[in-house]
Design an enzyme around this catalytic site. Structure first.
Site, short mmCIF file in Angstrom:
data_model
loop_
_atom_site.label_atom_id
_atom_site.label_comp_id
_atom_site.label_asym_id
_atom_site.label_seq_id
_atom_site.Cartn_x
_atom_site.Cartn_y
_atom_site.Cartn_z
N GLN A 280 -20.75 -36.75 -21.90
CA GLN A 280 -20.35 -37.99 -21.20
C GLN A 280 -21.44 -39.04 -21.37
O GLN A 280 -22.61 -38.74 -21.19
CB GLN A 280 -20.14 -37.70 -19.72
CG GLN A 280 -19.00 -36.74 -19.42
CD GLN A 280 -17.63 -37.38 -19.55
OE1 GLN A 280 -17.50 -38.59 -19.69
NE2 GLN A 280 -16.61 -36.56 -19.52
N TYR A 309 -11.10 -27.93 -22.69
CA TYR A 309 -11.72 -29.08 -23.38
C TYR A 309 -13.12 -29.26 -22.79
O TYR A 309 -13.46 -30.32 -22.28
CB TYR A 309 -10.89 -30.35 -23.19
CG TYR A 309 -9.46 -30.22 -23.65
CD1 TYR A 309 -9.11 -30.56 -24.95
CD2 TYR A 309 -8.48 -29.73 -22.80
CE1 TYR A 309 -7.80 -30.43 -25.39
CE2 TYR A 309 -7.17 -29.58 -23.23
CZ TYR A 309 -6.83 -29.95 -24.52
OH TYR A 309 -5.54 -29.83 -24.94
N GLU A 330 -13.10 -24.87 -26.29
CA GLU A 330 -13.48 -26.15 -26.88
C GLU A 330 -13.39 -26.00 -28.39
O GLU A 330 -13.66 -24.92 -28.92
CB GLU A 330 -14.92 -26.49 -26.41
CG GLU A 330 -15.75 -27.36 -27.29
CD GLU A 330 -15.26 -28.80 -27.35
OE1 GLU A 330 -14.94 -29.38 -26.31
OE2 GLU A 330 -15.21 -29.34 -28.48
N ASP A 378 -9.79 -31.77 -19.41
CA ASP A 378 -10.46 -33.04 -19.71
C ASP A 378 -10.27 -33.35 -21.19
O ASP A 378 -11.21 -33.33 -21.97
CB ASP A 378 -11.95 -32.89 -19.36
CG ASP A 378 -12.71 -34.19 -19.47
OD1 ASP A 378 -12.09 -35.24 -19.71
OD2 ASP A 378 -13.95 -34.16 -19.32
N CYS A 405 -9.22 -39.76 -20.10
CA CYS A 405 -9.79 -41.03 -20.54
C CYS A 405 -8.69 -41.93 -21.06
O CYS A 405 -8.95 -42.96 -21.68
CB CYS A 405 -10.88 -40.80 -21.58
SG CYS A 405 -10.32 -39.85 -22.98
N1 SAH Z 1 -15.35 -31.74 -20.28
C1 SAH Z 1 -16.35 -32.21 -21.21
C2 SAH Z 1 -15.79 -32.75 -22.52
C3 SAH Z 1 -14.66 -33.73 -22.43
S1 SAH Z 1 -14.31 -34.61 -23.93
C4 SAH Z 1 -17.24 -33.23 -20.54
O1 SAH Z 1 -16.92 -33.78 -19.48
O2 SAH Z 1 -18.31 -33.49 -21.08
C5 SAH Z 1 -13.03 -33.71 -24.67
C6 SAH Z 1 -13.50 -32.49 -25.43
O3 SAH Z 1 -12.35 -31.87 -25.99
C7 SAH Z 1 -14.44 -32.79 -26.59
O4 SAH Z 1 -15.59 -31.98 -26.48
C8 SAH Z 1 -13.61 -32.39 -27.85
O5 SAH Z 1 -14.39 -31.84 -28.87
C9 SAH Z 1 -12.66 -31.35 -27.28
N2 SAH Z 1 -11.37 -31.17 -27.99
C10 SAH Z 1 -10.66 -32.07 -28.70
N3 SAH Z 1 -9.49 -31.55 -29.09
C11 SAH Z 1 -9.45 -30.26 -28.63
C12 SAH Z 1 -8.49 -29.21 -28.71
N4 SAH Z 1 -7.34 -29.36 -29.36
N5 SAH Z 1 -8.79 -28.05 -28.10
C13 SAH Z 1 -9.96 -27.88 -27.43
N6 SAH Z 1 -10.90 -28.83 -27.34
C14 SAH Z 1 -10.66 -30.02 -27.92
#
Ligand code: SAH
Length: 447
Positions: A280, A309, A330, A378, A405
């Site tokens: 973030q 995620y 992830e 997320d 987001c």
């Molecule tokens: N919860 C974390 C990251 C949120 S951002 C935080 O708050 O920091 C969204 C995340 O989803 C990113 O790290 C991205 O790499 C991951 N992502 C994107 N597509 C995805 C998918 N199909 N399956 C799992 N993760 C995914």
């Protein structure tokens, strides 16, 4: 209506991209940087069937919500396309996005909170990715003009931690001194494509990533030696991106100096962050976002929690000590490595992260008969898939906390959850990105 025509317009609304909206002879006109309540003389730039784009020639009646931004490069480049609007109004703008989306799907009864303001309105970003290009024979850093790849040279990035701006400018000077060529995107030639700098406010550690066309270049070691002298720099990485592409980072990272990660903190939890890992970007607002989500989740010591995620595990590891178990997934391998390392780093042994697509792993877990109590999701801007939603519901959680987001895809997904027996009555918008139109929002679904 014709291109270059000058018209007088009354601005009645703000589009989701923060353009002023006016109506004129049956057409909808989007006017760059114009605000509701303003009357402007505008020049038509582009005409489509039912709508047109225009820019301000002269403001006849100015909105009291307008700020006269001196350095309007920020607005021009889209780096900070709301910078001309007073902060309190930016917060209203974000809340209205959510209200309008809910109205469209006839969910007007859902309560939309006031947008949670960011503690810092500028200088809040802990990371900057800035393009490097040659402009008038000189290597420059800056930002692309909106909807183009014309570099507007900048040394003050406005929304970025000023300590990061200081590093960007110093690295730019070093690249010039050693005559390292900037990337030429038309011919896919030259060398340095982007500078990517991350800094932890909590530890002061700074990572400098040189995104380069080649794996190596003749001046690299001298350049790295000088960058390593910049105060705070603990890691220098060469990211190799040989392709003709708009994607910023290539797949391979090479450590040129120091560590392969930096360490940051959220609350009292430590996090190591690798070059490819998402983190973030608003350091002071992130714990407030998580606290809001965690409070709403109303966790119990016996709960099994999913952190979907997960990035580097920031949400799951923030709650691990208060619940029975955390599992997360992830897609970025390095981020998962970070997440598991971060569990260890903080003495947490009830959290486990795996690599893979959430929409594939969630159904697998559901098939295995996993029962969950709370699921945090997320996702990136495109939101969830129906497969993920089905599988999540199958694990029968009491609560699903949806952090998004992109309220448009969130609202779409909320409808699916609703059809499957989950309800929600409140949306909490959070401002993670002041001066930009981006909206973050938190919703708790209850069975
Ligand atoms: N919860 C974390 C990251 C949120 S951002 C935080 O708050 O920091 C969204 C995340 O989803 C990113 O790290 C991205 O790499 C991951 N992502 C994107 N597509 C995805 C998918 N199909 N399956 C799992 N993760 C995914």
């Amino acid at each position: 209506m014709q291109k270059n025509q000058i018209v007088e317009l009354e601005i009645t609304d703000l589009s989701y991209e923060a353009m002023g909206v006016a109506h004129y002879e049956g057409m909808t006109i989007f006017v760059n940087n114009a605000l509701p309540g303003e009357v402007v003389k505008a020049k038509i730039l582009k005409v489509k069937k039912n709508f047109a784009f225009a820019k301000i020639e002269k403001i006849i009646k100015e909105s009291p919500d307008r700020i006269n931004v001196k350095l309007n490069q920020w607005v021009q480049t889209g780096l900070a396309s709301l910078a001309h609007i007073k902060y309190a109004k930016q917060l209203d703008f974000k809340r209205n996005q959510v209200v309008n989306l809910l109205q469209k799907i006839h969910m007007d009864d859902v309560k939309v909170d006031e947008t949670l303001a960011s503690p810092e309105e500028i200088g809040y970003r802990n990371k900057a990715q800035v393009p490097v290009r040659e402009v008038n024979g000189q290597l420059e850093i800056g930002f692309f003009r909106r909807h183009s790849h014309d570099l507007v040279p900048l040394t003050n990035f406005f929304t970025t931690d000023p300590e990061i701006d200081r590093v960007l400018v110093a690295v730019c000077d070093i690249l010039r001194k050693y005559k390292v060529p900037a990337y030429d995107e038309i011919h896919n030639k030259g060398e340095v494509r982007y500078l990517d700098v991350r800094r932890s406010k909590a530890t002061g550690e700074i990572m400098v990533i040189l995104v380069c066309l080649h794996r190596d270049f003749p001046e690299l070691l001298e350049v790295a030696a000088e960058i390593s002298q910049i105060k705070g720099v603990t890691s220098i990485i060469l990211n190799h991106n040989p392709k003709k592409t708009n994607v910023i980072l290539g797949k391979k990272d090479y450590v040129v100096f120091g560590e392969d990660h930096i360490t940051d903190m959220i609350g009292d939890v430590k996090f190591r962050i690798s070059p490819q890992s998402f983190f973030q970007i608003n350091s002071l607002q992130t714990p407030r976002l998580y606290n809001l989500a965690i409070e709403k989740a109303d966790l119990k010591p016996s709960d099994v929690v999913i952190d979907a995620y997960s990035g580097i595990g920031t949400i799951g590891l923030s709650v691990a000590k208060h619940v029975k178990a955390v599992r997360g997934m992830e897609i970025v391998k390095d981020a998962v490595k970070d997440a598991n390392a971060n569990a260890k780093l903080n003495g947490i042994n009830n959290a486990q992260y795996v690599t893979g697509k959430a929409e594939e792993i969630m159904p697998r877990w559901a098939k295995e008969g996993l029962k969950t109590d709370v699921i945090f999701v997320d996702p990136p801007r495109k939101g969830l898939t129906p497969e993920f939603i089905d599988a999540a519901v199958e694990t029968s959680p009491k609560k699903i906390v949806y952090i998004s987001c992109n309220p448009a895809t969130q609202v779409r997904d909320l409808q699916l959850f609703k059809e499957k027996g989950y309800k929600f009555d409140e949306v909490a918008p959070v401002d993670m990105f002041p001066q930009t139109p981006h909206v973050e929002s938190v919703v708790v679904l209850t069975k």
